[in-house]
Motif scaffolding. Structure first.
Motif, PDB file in Angstrom:
ATOM      1  N   TYR A   1       0.840  -1.191   0.000  1.00 41.57           N
ATOM      2  CA  TYR A   1       0.000   0.000   0.000  1.00 41.57           C
ATOM      3  C   TYR A   1       0.883   1.252   0.000  1.00 41.57           C
ATOM      4  CZ  TYR A   1      -4.166  -2.760   0.992  1.00 41.57           C
ATOM      5  OH  TYR A   1      -5.208  -3.644   0.913  1.00 41.57           O
TER       6      TYR A   1
ATOM      7  N   GLY B   1      -6.118   2.285  -2.826  1.00 42.49           N
ATOM      8  CA  GLY B   1      -5.350   1.290  -2.084  1.00 42.49           C
ATOM      9  C   GLY B   1      -4.168   0.820  -2.895  1.00 42.49           C
ATOM     10  N   ARG B   2      -4.141  -0.483  -3.210  1.00 46.16           N
ATOM     11  CA  ARG B   2      -3.054  -1.053  -4.018  1.00 46.16           C
ATOM     12  C   ARG B   2      -3.429  -1.160  -5.493  1.00 46.16           C
ATOM     13  NH1 ARG B   2      -1.609  -6.086  -3.410  1.00 46.16           N
ATOM     14  NH2 ARG B   2      -3.527  -6.836  -2.464  1.00 46.16           N
TER      15      ARG B   2
END
Length: 206
Positions: free
Chosen positions: A146, A172-173
Motif C-alpha cells: 500500500y 489502495g493497491r
C-alpha cells in the motif's frame, strides 16, 4: 511498557568491526548536516566533507522522508534504491527519481549525540512492475504494497502518467488506467511505503 536502561557497553554494535555500541560511538566522527535544493533532474551530489561509507552511517532525507540506499548486491543489480554511495563525498540518486528545485534533500552524518529519537522508517519502492494482464482489455493493476497517498509515480513505457489529467486513478493497491495496455508494454511504479516506527538511541560520550 517499561523501558530497560542499558549501558552502551552492553549493546551490540551495528557492525562486526566493534565489540559493542560504546566502542562504536566513541569512534564516530562529529555529526554534520548538509541541505540541498537540487537543480532540475540533478542526480549526483558532492558533499562538502567526507562521511564514513557504509549502511546507516550517512542518513539521507528527501522532502522530510528518510530514504534508503541499496542493502545488498541484488538491490544494486535491480536498482532497488533511492541513492547509492559512490565515494566518501559523492551520492548518486536513482535515475528513475526526478528531482527539482522544489525538493529538499538533507544529508546527515550521525555523530556522537545524546537522547532518544523516534523515527518513522519509510521504504522507497522503485521500478515495481504491478501485477495485471496486458492484453488490450485489462486496465487494472495491483501493487504489492500500500503506497502512502500521493507519493506514487506511474510510468507507462517510460513516460510519467498524470492522474490530474485522468491518466489513471489509484485506490489502495489498485491502479486503474484510462486505457488498456497491449502485450509487450511496460508499466513501472515508484512510491513511498511507511514501515514500523523504530527507536534510535544515541548516548553522549564524556
Amino acid at each position: 511498557m517499561e523501558i530497560a536502561k542499558l549501558r552502551i557497553e552492553q549493546i551490540k554494535a551495528t557492525t562486526d568491526e566493534y565489540e559493542n555500541l560504546g566502542e562504536q560511538l566513541r569512534a564516530m566522527p562529529e555529526s554534520w548536516e548538509y541541505v540541498v535544493h537540487p537543480e532540475e533532474n540533478q542526480k549526483t551530489f558532492v558533499l562538502p566533507r567526507e562521511y564514513t561509507m557504509g549502511y546507516k552511517n550517512l542518513i539521507v532525507y528527501l522532502n522530510g522522508q528518510k530514504v534508503q540506499g541499496p542493502l545488498n548486491d541484488e538491490d544494486i543489480e535491480n536498482k532497488n534504491y533511492t541513492y547509492i554511495e559512490v565515494n566518501p563525498t559523492t551520492i548518486e540518486f536513482n535515475e528513475d527519481i526526478y528531482l527539482s528545485s522544489s525538493d529538499t534533500i538533507v544529508f546527515r552524518q550521525e555523530g556522537v549525540g545524546a537522547g532518544t529519537s523516534f523515527v518513522a522508517e519509510v521504504e522507497h519502492v522503485v521500478r515495481e512492475k504491478p501485477q495485471g494482464i496486458m492484453n488490450g482489455i485489462n486496465k487494472q493493476f495491483q501493487l504489492s504494497k500500500y503506497p502512502k497517498p500521493n507519493t506514487e509515480c506511474v510510468f507507462y513505457n517510460g513516460v510519467l502518467l498524470d492522474p490530474e489529467n485522468g491518466d489513471y486513478t489509484i485506490d489502495g493497491r489498485t491502479i486503474t488506467l484510462s486505457f488498456a495496455p497491449e502485450e509487450g508494454d511496460r508499466i513501472h511504479v515508484n512510491y513511498l511505503r511507511a514501515r514500523n516506527a523504530i527507536i534510535t538511541y544515541r548516548q553522549e560520550i564524556v
